[in-house]
Design a protein around this motif. Structure first.
Motif, PDB file in Angstrom:
ATOM      1  N   ASP A 167       4.283   0.518  -5.134  1.00  0.00           N
ATOM      2  CA  ASP A 167       5.053   1.055  -3.982  1.00  0.00           C
ATOM      3  C   ASP A 167       4.033   1.174  -2.897  1.00  0.00           C
ATOM      4  O   ASP A 167       4.637   2.160  -2.172  1.00  0.00           O
ATOM      5  CB  ASP A 167       4.013   2.437  -5.305  1.00  0.00           C
ATOM      6  CG  ASP A 167       5.788   3.247  -6.342  1.00  0.00           C
ATOM      7  OD1 ASP A 167       7.050   2.518  -6.753  1.00  0.00           O
ATOM      8  OD2 ASP A 167       5.343   3.936  -7.509  1.00  0.00           O
ATOM      9  N   ALA A 168       2.911   1.182  -3.336  1.00  0.00           N
ATOM     10  CA  ALA A 168       2.639   0.750  -1.954  1.00  0.00           C
ATOM     11  C   ALA A 168       2.410   0.662  -1.297  1.00  0.00           C
ATOM     12  O   ALA A 168       1.973   0.800  -0.272  1.00  0.00           O
ATOM     13  CB  ALA A 168       0.659   0.599  -2.774  1.00  0.00           C
ATOM     14  N   PRO A 171       7.080   1.359   1.783  1.00  0.00           N
ATOM     15  CA  PRO A 171       6.743   1.719   3.487  1.00  0.00           C
ATOM     16  C   PRO A 171       7.559   0.697   4.119  1.00  0.00           C
ATOM     17  O   PRO A 171       8.048   0.445   5.067  1.00  0.00           O
ATOM     18  CB  PRO A 171       6.042   2.873   3.678  1.00  0.00           C
ATOM     19  CG  PRO A 171       5.650   3.811   1.686  1.00  0.00           C
ATOM     20  CD  PRO A 171       5.428   2.292   0.755  1.00  0.00           C
ATOM     21  N   THR A 175      10.371  -0.651   6.482  1.00  0.00           N
ATOM     22  CA  THR A 175      10.401  -1.274   7.650  1.00  0.00           C
ATOM     23  C   THR A 175      11.038  -2.798   7.919  1.00  0.00           C
ATOM     24  O   THR A 175      11.733  -3.100   8.619  1.00  0.00           O
ATOM     25  CB  THR A 175       9.115  -1.047   7.919  1.00  0.00           C
ATOM     26  OG1 THR A 175       8.903  -0.249   8.101  1.00  0.00           O
ATOM     27  CG2 THR A 175       9.125  -2.210   9.259  1.00  0.00           C
ATOM     28  N   LYS A 204      11.514   7.738  -4.213  1.00  0.00           N
ATOM     29  CA  LYS A 204      10.652   7.084  -3.259  1.00  0.00           C
ATOM     30  C   LYS A 204      10.170   7.811  -1.937  1.00  0.00           C
ATOM     31  O   LYS A 204      11.059   7.544  -0.974  1.00  0.00           O
ATOM     32  CB  LYS A 204      10.862   5.566  -3.529  1.00  0.00           C
ATOM     33  CG  LYS A 204      10.345   4.866  -4.853  1.00  0.00           C
ATOM     34  CD  LYS A 204       9.713   5.403  -5.919  1.00  0.00           C
ATOM     35  CE  LYS A 204       9.637   4.149  -6.988  1.00  0.00           C
ATOM     36  NZ  LYS A 204       7.649   4.167  -8.142  1.00  0.00           N
ATOM     37  N   GLN A 206       8.905   8.346   1.847  1.00  0.00           N
ATOM     38  CA  GLN A 206       7.861   7.987   2.509  1.00  0.00           C
ATOM     39  C   GLN A 206       7.163   8.450   3.054  1.00  0.00           C
ATOM     40  O   GLN A 206       6.767  10.126   3.209  1.00  0.00           O
ATOM     41  CB  GLN A 206       9.024   7.956   3.243  1.00  0.00           C
ATOM     42  CG  GLN A 206      10.257   6.735   3.371  1.00  0.00           C
ATOM     43  CD  GLN A 206       9.650   5.253   3.427  1.00  0.00           C
ATOM     44  OE1 GLN A 206       8.875   4.827   2.634  1.00  0.00           O
ATOM     45  NE2 GLN A 206      10.089   4.724   5.005  1.00  0.00           N
ATOM     46  N   PRO A 207       5.818   8.012   3.799  1.00  0.00           N
ATOM     47  CA  PRO A 207       4.641   8.754   4.821  1.00  0.00           C
ATOM     48  C   PRO A 207       5.279  10.184   5.926  1.00  0.00           C
ATOM     49  O   PRO A 207       4.553  10.968   5.813  1.00  0.00           O
ATOM     50  CB  PRO A 207       4.079   7.320   4.705  1.00  0.00           C
ATOM     51  CG  PRO A 207       4.436   6.425   3.506  1.00  0.00           C
ATOM     52  CD  PRO A 207       6.388   6.293   4.169  1.00  0.00           C
ATOM     53  N   GLY A 208       6.625   9.609   6.114  1.00  0.00           N
ATOM     54  CA  GLY A 208       6.775  10.876   7.330  1.00  0.00           C
ATOM     55  C   GLY A 208       7.673  11.625   6.694  1.00  0.00           C
ATOM     56  O   GLY A 208       7.937  12.253   7.958  1.00  0.00           O
ATOM     57  N   THR A 211      13.187   9.802   1.597  1.00  0.00           N
ATOM     58  CA  THR A 211      12.484   9.138   0.735  1.00  0.00           C
ATOM     59  C   THR A 211      12.892   7.801   1.343  1.00  0.00           C
ATOM     60  O   THR A 211      13.447   7.249   2.942  1.00  0.00           O
ATOM     61  CB  THR A 211      13.813   9.052  -0.278  1.00  0.00           C
ATOM     62  OG1 THR A 211      15.496   8.822  -0.165  1.00  0.00           O
ATOM     63  CG2 THR A 211      13.731  10.569  -0.952  1.00  0.00           C
TER      64      THR A 211
END
Length: 317
Positions: A167-168, A171, A175, A204, A206-208, A211
């Motif tokens: 999972d980490a 992202p 990309t 899941k 996304q940081p920004g 998902t």
């Protein structure tokens, strides 16, 4: 590589992992926005909800070409006959590396033409290797060769780097896939690029924001939402799995289909992930239920079956 094996192997673990948020360590082209879809794609009176299939294999004699598999089911007329009998509109046809070299170009051209004559409106060059995400020039090279080999209507990627990702790491994987799709789109020119994406990417974040599924959609012209289960209803059913991704695709006006499995439980990741240990009649009834629940969404294009040989085995019982 036969991508169904990789995707299927991740299914059972993904069901538990996607919502829970634990690490994914299990085994299974920037593109312009898609053209607006203003109505259901499958508005015709088809009796079956199944409108497409993945077709992994080829009829080339391996004694002639090492990439050959010698499968008679993939002879152009055999493919066309099966597609016509099942009123298919989409076929994802597997294409090897350097398809414009050796005997593959003739077969692929004949197969595409035969499928078109049988009523299939979209024959997509199907391929993928997880390594392509790390080196998108490979995806571009494969795309160029595939489209040089035969008059495909589209390109379909089945590239699954999450097979070896947590999972980490997701992202960063997203990309990489965005870049890969973009490079392939440049190579494809006016030919649209689509992809197979598992349902759980829509769970899941996304940081920004949004998902992982949301982040990939703008780079594609269509998507096959892989939702492997052997029943439509319930929290572990096809509809519950696929609906968030389907709604996201509809909101972005990206045409989509729902993918189901017919391979063996051993390949699929368990009996609950496949119709392979059930019956062709159950496949029809459950996919009809999927159509009832999801066909009102903009861009819905029916159900796609994984994959030709396993589906034929199921039908033969």
């Amino acid at each position: 590589m036969r991508a169904p094996r990789l995707r299927s192997a991740v299914t059972a673990t993904a069901m538990a992992v996607a919502i829970g948020g634990s690490a994914l360590a299990a085994p299974v082209l920037a593109a312009a926005p898609a053209a607006a879809v203003t109505a259901r794609i499958d508005s015709g009176p088809a009796t079956s909800a199944i409108t497409g299939m993945w077709a992994w294999g080829n009829p080339i004699d391996p004694a002639v070409d090492a990439r050959g598999e010698g499968l008679a089911q993939f002879e152009p007329q055999a493919l066309a006959d099966f597609a016509a009998a099942h009123h298919l509109r989409t076929v994802f046809l597997s294409v090897p590396w350097a398809a414009d070299e050796g005997p593959f170009g003739v077969w692929l051209t004949d197969a595409v033409n035969a499928l078109h004559a049988a009523g299939v409106t979209k024959v997509a060059a199907l391929g993928g290797d997880p390594a392509w995400a790390d080196d998108p020039s490979l995806a571009a090279a494969w795309t160029t060769a595939a489209l040089r080999a035969a008059p495909f209507d589209a390109v379909q990627f089945d590239v699954e780097p999450w097979v070896v990702s947590s999972d980490a790491e997701l992202p960063a994987v997203v990309t990489k896939l965005q870049t890969m799709y973009d490079r392939a789109r440049v190579a494809a020119g006016s030919v649209p690029v689509g992809a197979d994406l598992p349902w759980w990417l829509a769970a899941k974040p996304q940081p920004g924001g949004g998902t992982a599924f949301d982040a990939l959609l703008p780079h594609l012209k269509s998507v096959a939402i892989v939702a492997f289960s052997d029943h439509a209803a319930g929290t572990d059913g096809i509809v519950a799995f696929a609906k968030p991704a389907a709604q996201a695709a509809a909101a972005k006006r990206i045409p989509f289909t729902i993918g189901v499995e017919t391979d063996t439980p051993e390949v699929a990741g368990g009996p609950g992930a496949t119709f392979g240990d059930d019956s062709a009649s159950l496949l029809e009834s459950e996919t009809a239920a999927v159509r009832t629940q999801l066909s009102g969404l903009r861009g819905y294009g029916g159900v796609t079956v994984e994959h030709l040989l396993a589906w034929q085995d199921l039908l033969a019982r």
